[in-house]
Scaffold this active site. Structure first.
Site, PDB file in Angstrom:
ATOM      1  N   HIS A 142     -46.369  12.772  11.795  1.00 22.97           N
ATOM      2  CA  HIS A 142     -46.560  11.351  11.536  1.00 22.97           C
ATOM      3  C   HIS A 142     -48.018  11.099  11.216  1.00 22.97           C
ATOM      4  O   HIS A 142     -48.896  11.748  11.802  1.00 22.97           O
ATOM      5  CB  HIS A 142     -46.152  10.521  12.768  1.00 22.97           C
TER       6      HIS A 142
ATOM      7  N   ASP B 135     -37.202   9.561  12.949  1.00 19.92           N
ATOM      8  CA  ASP B 135     -36.067   9.974  12.118  1.00 19.92           C
ATOM      9  C   ASP B 135     -35.343  11.214  12.633  1.00 19.92           C
ATOM     10  O   ASP B 135     -34.310  11.595  12.088  1.00 19.92           O
ATOM     11  CB  ASP B 135     -36.556  10.261  10.679  1.00 19.92           C
TER      12      ASP B 135
HETATM   13  N1  CMC Z   1     -43.589  20.351   8.809  1.00 24.02           N
HETATM   14  C1  CMC Z   1     -44.535  21.296   8.651  1.00 24.02           C
HETATM   15  N2  CMC Z   1     -45.843  21.038   8.531  1.00 24.02           N
HETATM   16  C2  CMC Z   1     -46.218  19.759   8.569  1.00 24.02           C
HETATM   17  C3  CMC Z   1     -45.294  18.711   8.728  1.00 24.02           C
HETATM   18  C4  CMC Z   1     -43.937  19.053   8.853  1.00 24.02           C
HETATM   19  N3  CMC Z   1     -43.004  18.094   9.001  1.00 24.02           N
HETATM   20  N4  CMC Z   1     -45.944  17.526   8.704  1.00 24.02           N
HETATM   21  C5  CMC Z   1     -47.236  17.811   8.533  1.00 24.02           C
HETATM   22  N5  CMC Z   1     -47.406  19.166   8.456  1.00 24.02           N
HETATM   23  C6  CMC Z   1     -48.684  19.886   8.336  1.00 24.02           C
HETATM   24  C7  CMC Z   1     -49.220  19.812   6.915  1.00 24.02           C
HETATM   25  O1  CMC Z   1     -48.767  20.878   6.132  1.00 24.02           O
HETATM   26  C8  CMC Z   1     -50.697  19.854   7.160  1.00 24.02           C
HETATM   27  O2  CMC Z   1     -51.035  21.201   7.450  1.00 24.02           O
HETATM   28  P1  CMC Z   1     -52.446  21.812   6.945  1.00 24.02           P
HETATM   29  O3  CMC Z   1     -53.483  21.033   7.714  1.00 24.02           O
HETATM   30  O4  CMC Z   1     -52.376  23.236   7.304  1.00 24.02           O
HETATM   31  O5  CMC Z   1     -52.515  21.548   5.475  1.00 24.02           O
HETATM   32  C9  CMC Z   1     -50.874  19.067   8.459  1.00 24.02           C
HETATM   33  O6  CMC Z   1     -49.640  19.216   9.162  1.00 24.02           O
HETATM   34  C10 CMC Z   1     -51.173  17.577   8.243  1.00 24.02           C
HETATM   35  O7  CMC Z   1     -50.154  17.041   7.414  1.00 24.02           O
HETATM   36  P2  CMC Z   1     -50.385  15.911   6.325  1.00 24.02           P
HETATM   37  O8  CMC Z   1     -49.361  16.056   5.248  1.00 24.02           O
HETATM   38  O9  CMC Z   1     -51.828  15.917   5.909  1.00 24.02           O
HETATM   39  O10 CMC Z   1     -50.139  14.611   7.184  1.00 24.02           O
HETATM   40  P3  CMC Z   1     -49.863  13.161   6.620  1.00 24.02           P
HETATM   41  O11 CMC Z   1     -50.321  12.229   7.652  1.00 24.02           O
HETATM   42  O12 CMC Z   1     -50.392  12.988   5.238  1.00 24.02           O
HETATM   43  O13 CMC Z   1     -48.253  13.112   6.486  1.00 24.02           O
HETATM   44  C11 CMC Z   1     -45.985  12.884   7.074  1.00 24.02           C
HETATM   45  C12 CMC Z   1     -47.428  12.550   7.445  1.00 24.02           C
HETATM   46  C13 CMC Z   1     -45.033  12.078   7.962  1.00 24.02           C
HETATM   47  C14 CMC Z   1     -45.724  12.471   5.603  1.00 24.02           C
HETATM   48  C15 CMC Z   1     -45.742  14.402   7.258  1.00 24.02           C
HETATM   49  O14 CMC Z   1     -45.902  14.750   8.627  1.00 24.02           O
HETATM   50  C16 CMC Z   1     -44.376  14.846   6.766  1.00 24.02           C
HETATM   51  O15 CMC Z   1     -44.220  15.137   5.575  1.00 24.02           O
HETATM   52  N6  CMC Z   1     -43.336  14.905   7.667  1.00 24.02           N
HETATM   53  C17 CMC Z   1     -41.993  15.222   7.252  1.00 24.02           C
HETATM   54  C18 CMC Z   1     -41.319  13.983   6.646  1.00 24.02           C
HETATM   55  C19 CMC Z   1     -40.971  12.976   7.730  1.00 24.02           C
HETATM   56  O16 CMC Z   1     -40.433  13.298   8.775  1.00 24.02           O
HETATM   57  N7  CMC Z   1     -41.254  11.689   7.419  1.00 24.02           N
HETATM   58  C20 CMC Z   1     -40.947  10.579   8.328  1.00 24.02           C
HETATM   59  C21 CMC Z   1     -42.183   9.995   8.948  1.00 24.02           C
HETATM   60  S1  CMC Z   1     -41.880   8.906  10.333  1.00 24.02           S
HETATM   61  C22 CMC Z   1     -40.974   7.559   9.737  1.00 24.02           C
HETATM   62  C23 CMC Z   1     -41.525   6.877   8.536  1.00 24.02           C
HETATM   63  O17 CMC Z   1     -42.730   6.667   8.393  1.00 24.02           O
HETATM   64  O18 CMC Z   1     -40.718   6.471   7.725  1.00 24.02           O
END
Ligand code: CMC
Length: 433
Positions: free
Chosen positions: A310, A368
């Protein structure tokens, strides 16, 4: 007014040998911000923050969220209390009006929702024109946008706000259920005044002339909780979209329709559908969830463990805890406690929470992760899961749109950029290119 939140302190920005002072703002829960609005006019500089990771775009009194401490409050009330004691309609009233309704106010609000629960019959025909297999999120977004043609606002959108908000809350539920019925080719079930908001929705989804639906209180209670937990989440992608569209003085229906489109994305609300698809795939492949943990950790593999991580929570998502408990209760009540998908989800969570990759990045299951297992137990198809999220998030979007309109500090949303394209070059006529 923003002024009352200025602390009197200044942040110092040094560029070369010049020093600039920027005011500091503090919110009611102690969050602090540097007000950079005059930075460009005074220094010529803008700030860079792609993904708005650290940008405060407004002041808001709707939701307080502390991602480090797992705190989520709506209008000062803990989410745990609201989920335990309130109906979704009470919480919708709270989010939109800023206070919990008393009994009289709640009755009036429910009556208003009942009065606006039908959709114009001409609109009902629109459902016939979508192709088979049309995405329910696309139908929802289109239908909400179309509402402004059937229920045009008065000249002053704030004057008609209450009625527009009630229409949206009530009609979105009807549109959601109708889109499902049409996709099945089943006759429509119209809303009933004698049913609660959640019971009405389930009845519209599943009642049939040949097999009347028996409203199950366990499912109604679970749906009520799920909708409350999705009610608002401050400036997430869809809510920020509603605000930015509304900042152009766009009407409430169109602003919400844009929010629904933003919610659709798999990184946002669309994740609940993807979680279910991921769990089903793991189950079909024999339950080898460890393979998916390894895929998620592999930097060369674009796969992410959906339902994990998140932007704001760097600790447990408080909504997920409640949903997981509700999931156990619902499945036990339905004699489905041995659901293999629930077992896979729990195993994935257990492994991830002890894996250094997830620990170092503060990745926890989010809202989710378990919600889809409950929706599935209710009989709601996977492609409707994000529609369920939209139903819950609607009062939050409405509250933000209203707050933005009322705030004299609101300006049209218009971020800046740093241009990195070609510099000015001579024009080349088409025959010489
Ligand atoms: N699985 C594996 N690695 C992950 C995940 C995941 N679900 N989420 C983040 N990471 C890793 C990412 O690869 C990165 O690693 P590194 O630093 O080595 O590059 C690190 O954690 C930080 O991730 P980020 O993409 O920079 O984080 P963000 O804040 O931009 O993204 C997020 C947040 C929710 C989009 C992301 O965690 C994600 O894609 N999660 C899966 C999709 C998901 O469950 N979305 C629902 C979110 S909650 C409800 C809503 O908002 O609707």
């Amino acid at each position: 007014m923003l002024d009352q939140y200025f602390t009197g302190e200044k942040a110092e920005v040094r560029i070369g040998d010049q020093v600039f002072y920027l005011p500091i703002i503090q919110g009611t829960e102690g969050e602090r911000a540097i007000d950079i609005r005059k930075l460009r006019s005074e220094t010529g500089y803008i700030t860079m923050d792609s993904g708005y990771m650290n940008t405060g775009a407004c002041r808001s009194s709707i939701t307080f969220l502390d991602g480090e401490k797992s705190i989520l409050n709506y209008r000062g009330y803990a989410i745990e209390d609201l989920a335990e004691h309130c109906s979704f309609i009470e919480v919708a009233y709270l989010l939109i009006n800023g206070m919990l309704p008393n009994i009289v106010e709640l009755k009036q609000f429910s009556r208003q929702l009942n009065n606006h629960s039908m959709i114009h019959e001409d609109m009902v025909h629109f459902f016939d024109r979508f192709p088979p297999g049309a995405s329910p999120m696309s139908i929802l977004s289109s239908m909400v946008n179309t509402l402004c043609n059937f229920y045009p606002e008065m000249t002053d959108p704030l004057e008609s706000f209450n009625i527009t908000a009630a229409r949206l809350l009530s009609k979105l539920r009807t549109v959601a259920a109708f889109s499902y019925r049409k996709s099945k080719g089943h006759p429509l079930t119209y809303p009933r005044h004698n049913l609660s908001y959640c019971a009405n929705f389930l009845n519209m989804m599943f009642d049939s002339p040949v097999n009347p639906y028996l409203v199950d209180n366990v499912l109604v209670g679970a749906l009520n909780k799920l909708l409350i937990l999705h009610g608002d989440h401050e400036l997430n992608c869809s809510t920020a979209t509603v605000r930015i569209v509304g900042s152009a003085r766009t009407n409430l229906y169109a602003s919400i329709s844009a929010g629904i489109s933003a919610l659709w994305g798999p990184l946002h609300g669309g994740a609940n559908q993807e979680v279910m698809e991921m769990l089903e795939k793991i189950h079909r492949e024999g339950g080898n969830y460890r393979k998916y943990i390894e895929k998620a950790k592999d930097p060369k593999d674009p796969f992410r463990l959906v339902g994990f991580g998140h932007r704001v929570y760097k600790n447990h998502d408080p909504r997920c805890r409640i949903i997981k408990k509700t999931c156990d209760e619902v499945l036990a009540a339905l004699n489905m406690a041995d659901d293999p998908l629930l077992a896979i989800a729990k195993e994935l969570e257990e492994v991830a929470l002890h894996d250094p990759y997830f620990i170092e990045r503060n990745l926890y299951p989010n809202v989710d992760f378990y919600s889809g297992i409950i929706y599935r137990a209710m009989g709601i198809p996977t492609n409707m899961f994000t529609v369920m999220f939209a139903l819950g998030r609607l009062p939050g979007w409405i509250a933000h749109w209203r707050e933005m309109w009322d705030d004299p500090n609101t300006r049209i949303g218009r971020p800046r950029q740093v241009y990195v394209g070609p510099q000015l070059r001579p024009f080349v006529p088409i025959d010489q290119r």
